[in-house]
Design a protein around this motif. Sequence first.
Motif, PDB file in Angstrom:
ATOM      1  N   ASN A  61       0.826  -1.205   0.000  1.00 43.87           N
ATOM      2  CA  ASN A  61       0.000   0.000   0.000  1.00 43.87           C
ATOM      3  C   ASN A  61       0.860   1.254   0.000  1.00 43.87           C
ATOM      4  OD1 ASN A  61      -2.432  -1.532   0.295  1.00 43.87           O
ATOM      5  ND2 ASN A  61      -1.944  -1.784   2.463  1.00 43.87           N
ATOM      6  N   PHE A  62       0.429   2.247  -0.766  1.00 42.89           N
ATOM      7  CA  PHE A  62       1.041   3.574  -0.682  1.00 42.89           C
ATOM      8  C   PHE A  62       0.190   4.396   0.276  1.00 42.89           C
ATOM      9  CE2 PHE A  62       2.875   1.998  -4.558  1.00 42.89           C
ATOM     10  CZ  PHE A  62       4.174   2.481  -4.501  1.00 42.89           C
ATOM     11  N   VAL A  63       0.849   5.011   1.259  1.00 46.22           N
ATOM     12  CA  VAL A  63       0.118   5.700   2.317  1.00 46.22           C
ATOM     13  C   VAL A  63       0.562   7.154   2.402  1.00 46.22           C
ATOM     14  CG1 VAL A  63      -0.209   3.586   3.645  1.00 46.22           C
ATOM     15  CG2 VAL A  63       1.801   5.012   4.077  1.00 46.22           C
ATOM     16  N   ARG A  69      -2.721   6.920   5.942  1.00 44.02           N
ATOM     17  CA  ARG A  69      -3.890   6.300   5.304  1.00 44.02           C
ATOM     18  C   ARG A  69      -3.545   5.837   3.899  1.00 44.02           C
ATOM     19  NH1 ARG A  69      -8.267  10.856   5.598  1.00 44.02           N
ATOM     20  NH2 ARG A  69      -9.520   9.331   4.443  1.00 44.02           N
ATOM     21  N   ASN A  70      -4.190   4.770   3.486  1.00 44.10           N
ATOM     22  CA  ASN A  70      -4.018   4.240   2.136  1.00 44.10           C
ATOM     23  C   ASN A  70      -4.547   5.256   1.118  1.00 44.10           C
ATOM     24  OD1 ASN A  70      -4.256   2.690  -0.296  1.00 44.10           O
ATOM     25  ND2 ASN A  70      -4.264   0.829   0.948  1.00 44.10           N
ATOM     26  N   LYS A  95      -1.125   0.893 -10.137  1.00 43.85           N
ATOM     27  CA  LYS A  95      -1.312  -0.554 -10.299  1.00 43.85           C
ATOM     28  C   LYS A  95      -1.069  -1.293  -8.983  1.00 43.85           C
ATOM     29  CE  LYS A  95      -0.422  -2.686 -14.080  1.00 43.85           C
ATOM     30  NZ  LYS A  95       0.224  -3.339 -15.243  1.00 43.85           N
ATOM     31  N   THR A  96      -0.020  -0.900  -8.263  1.00 39.53           N
ATOM     32  CA  THR A  96       0.288  -1.554  -6.986  1.00 39.53           C
ATOM     33  C   THR A  96      -0.825  -1.335  -5.970  1.00 39.53           C
ATOM     34  OG1 THR A  96       2.656  -1.233  -7.398  1.00 39.53           O
ATOM     35  CG2 THR A  96       2.008  -1.731  -5.143  1.00 39.53           C
ATOM     36  N   SER A  97      -1.455  -0.158  -6.039  1.00 37.94           N
ATOM     37  CA  SER A  97      -2.520   0.181  -5.085  1.00 37.94           C
ATOM     38  C   SER A  97      -3.856  -0.449  -5.446  1.00 37.94           C
ATOM     39  CB  SER A  97      -2.683   1.704  -5.016  1.00 37.94           C
ATOM     40  OG  SER A  97      -1.481   2.317  -4.621  1.00 37.94           O
ATOM     41  N   GLY A  98      -3.934  -1.053  -6.624  1.00 32.02           N
ATOM     42  CA  GLY A  98      -5.193  -1.652  -7.048  1.00 32.02           C
ATOM     43  C   GLY A  98      -6.188  -0.647  -7.587  1.00 32.02           C
ATOM     44  N   ILE A  99      -5.709   0.555  -7.943  1.00 30.14           N
ATOM     45  CA  ILE A  99      -6.580   1.570  -8.542  1.00 30.14           C
ATOM     46  C   ILE A  99      -6.604   1.349 -10.051  1.00 30.14           C
ATOM     47  CG2 ILE A  99      -6.889   4.052  -8.951  1.00 30.14           C
ATOM     48  CD1 ILE A  99      -5.473   4.516  -6.247  1.00 30.14           C
ATOM     49  N   GLU A 100      -7.782   1.296 -10.616  1.00 34.90           N
ATOM     50  CA  GLU A 100      -7.923   1.061 -12.054  1.00 34.90           C
ATOM     51  C   GLU A 100      -7.116   2.094 -12.837  1.00 34.90           C
ATOM     52  OE1 GLU A 100      -8.338  -0.116 -15.568  1.00 34.90           O
ATOM     53  OE2 GLU A 100      -9.393  -1.337 -14.072  1.00 34.90           O
ATOM     54  N   LEU A 101      -6.256   1.599 -13.749  1.00 32.02           N
ATOM     55  CA  LEU A 101      -5.358   2.480 -14.489  1.00 32.02           C
ATOM     56  C   LEU A 101      -6.085   3.244 -15.593  1.00 32.02           C
ATOM     57  CD1 LEU A 101      -2.359   3.339 -14.831  1.00 32.02           C
ATOM     58  CD2 LEU A 101      -2.145   1.480 -16.495  1.00 32.02           C
TER      59      LEU A 101
END
Length: 465
Positions: A61-63, A69-70, A95-101
Amino acid sequence: MEHFIYRYKKDKILLQTVFIYPNTYFIGMSSLGFQFAYHKINENPEILCERAFLDSRRENNFVTIESNRNITEFPILFFSISYEPDLLNMIYILKTSGIELLKEKRKKHIIIVGGIAVPLLKNYLKFIADVIVCSPAEYAFKKIIPVLLECKDKDIILDKLQNIHGIYVSEKIKNDELKYYQPEGSCEIAHSAIISEDTEFSSRALIEISKGCLFRCRFCLVSNMYGRYIAHPKSEILKIAEKYKGKTNRIGLIAATLSNHPNFKEIIKELNKMNFILSFSAFRIEGLDNELLELILKNENKTLVIAPETGSERLKRLINKNISESTIINITERAFRLGLKRLKLYFMVGFPGEDVSDLDAIIKLVRKLREISLEHSKNLHYIPEFIIDINPLVPKPFTEFQGYPFEEIKILKEKIIYLKKNLRKLGRTFVYGESPKSAFLQYRLSHGLIDFEEVLRLVEETREN
C-alpha cells in the motif's frame, strides 16, 4: 523533521484528497511547484489534502505522510509530474494500489495531473488521467476546487471542467498539442509551505522571484513553453519572507535567471537585513557586476552556479546562448578574487554537428578557470571546488530543437567518458550527469515514440530490475 509555515483551519471538511508526487520524498519536497500546489489546495477550509510519495509505501500500500492512510481511501487523486520518467512511477503506484489504471474503466476515483512534464506526456496521460492541468496552480485550483465541492457525480464534474482554459478533460482532447495557459496579469509567488530537512535545499525556504525567462535558448522548455517573463514585485517577495522568521534563517531564491530581476540586488540586501542567509539557483553570468558578485558570495557557501552549456563559440550561436568565453573568464576571475569556494558549471553534449573539437572547447574553458582559481588560491589558502554537470541534449517538443534527433547512446557515452577523463585531471573537479539511457527514455516519452502497451511493459521491467 518538517516545519509547517501555514496553519490550515478545517472547520468542516467536505472533500478529502491526496496529492501524490511519483518520486521519492526527497525529490518531491525539493519541488517548489509541488509544495505550492499542495498549499493552494489546503487553503480551502473545506478540503483536506494529504501527501504521498514513491517511497511512502507500507507493504503493498502507498500511504500518506500525514495520517498513514491508504491512498485508495481518497476519492480525488492529484499527481504532479516534473520529469517524463515519473510517468512510469505514477503507473506503478496506481497498479500496486489496485486503482484502475484506464480512465474509462475507473469509477471510484478521479485523477487530476499537472506539472511541467504534462504537455509532453499527452499520448499516455490521455489513457490514465481524467483531467490534465496545463496552467499555474493558483489559477487551476481556483477553477477546479469549487466544481469538486459542488458536484459529486464524476461525469458532471468533467463536463463542468471541459471548457476552462488550461484545464483539459482527457476524453475531449483532440490531436493538437496541449498548450500551457498563462492568464493575463500578475501571478502569485510560489513559495515553500513546508520546510523540511530531507530535501535538496535542506531546511531552507524557497521563494520564486520570477516566472518564465527573458532569453530564448533554442533547447529550453521553460523559455519556449511558459511564454512571457514575469518579475514578481519586491514588496511581495519580502512580505512572504516575513512568514519564515522564527522557522528558518535560510532562504533559497529561485528563478530561471535570477540576475535579470530588476530589483535583484535590493531583494538580497533587504533579506540580509532581515537576517536571512541566502542561496541561489542559477544566473546569466553576463548580468553579474562586482556589487552583485559581492552580495552573492557573502551569503551561503560562497557558491556560484552558471550554465555555459558548451565551450564552443559555434555551438553557442546554434543554441542562441551567446555568452563569450572572455565574459565567463572575466566574471569568474572576479568571483575567485572575492573568495569563491565552489563553482558549479552545467554543460550539455549531443548538439547537432558536435564533434571532438567542441568537447575540447569545454575542457579548455574549464582548464582556464581552474588555472585562474589556483592563482587566487595562494591568497585564499584553499583550492576552490569545481562541480561539473554534463547532461545529454534531449530535443523536446515545444522547443526549436524538437525536430532534431537524439544522438546515439553509444556516442554520447564516449563523449561523456572523454570529458570526465580529462576534466578530473584538473584536481578537486567532480563530474556528474544524467545517463544517456535515462535521457533517451525522456526523449522517447516526450515525443510519444513508445506506445502505451510498451510503457506498461517498461513499468514491469523497471520494477523487476
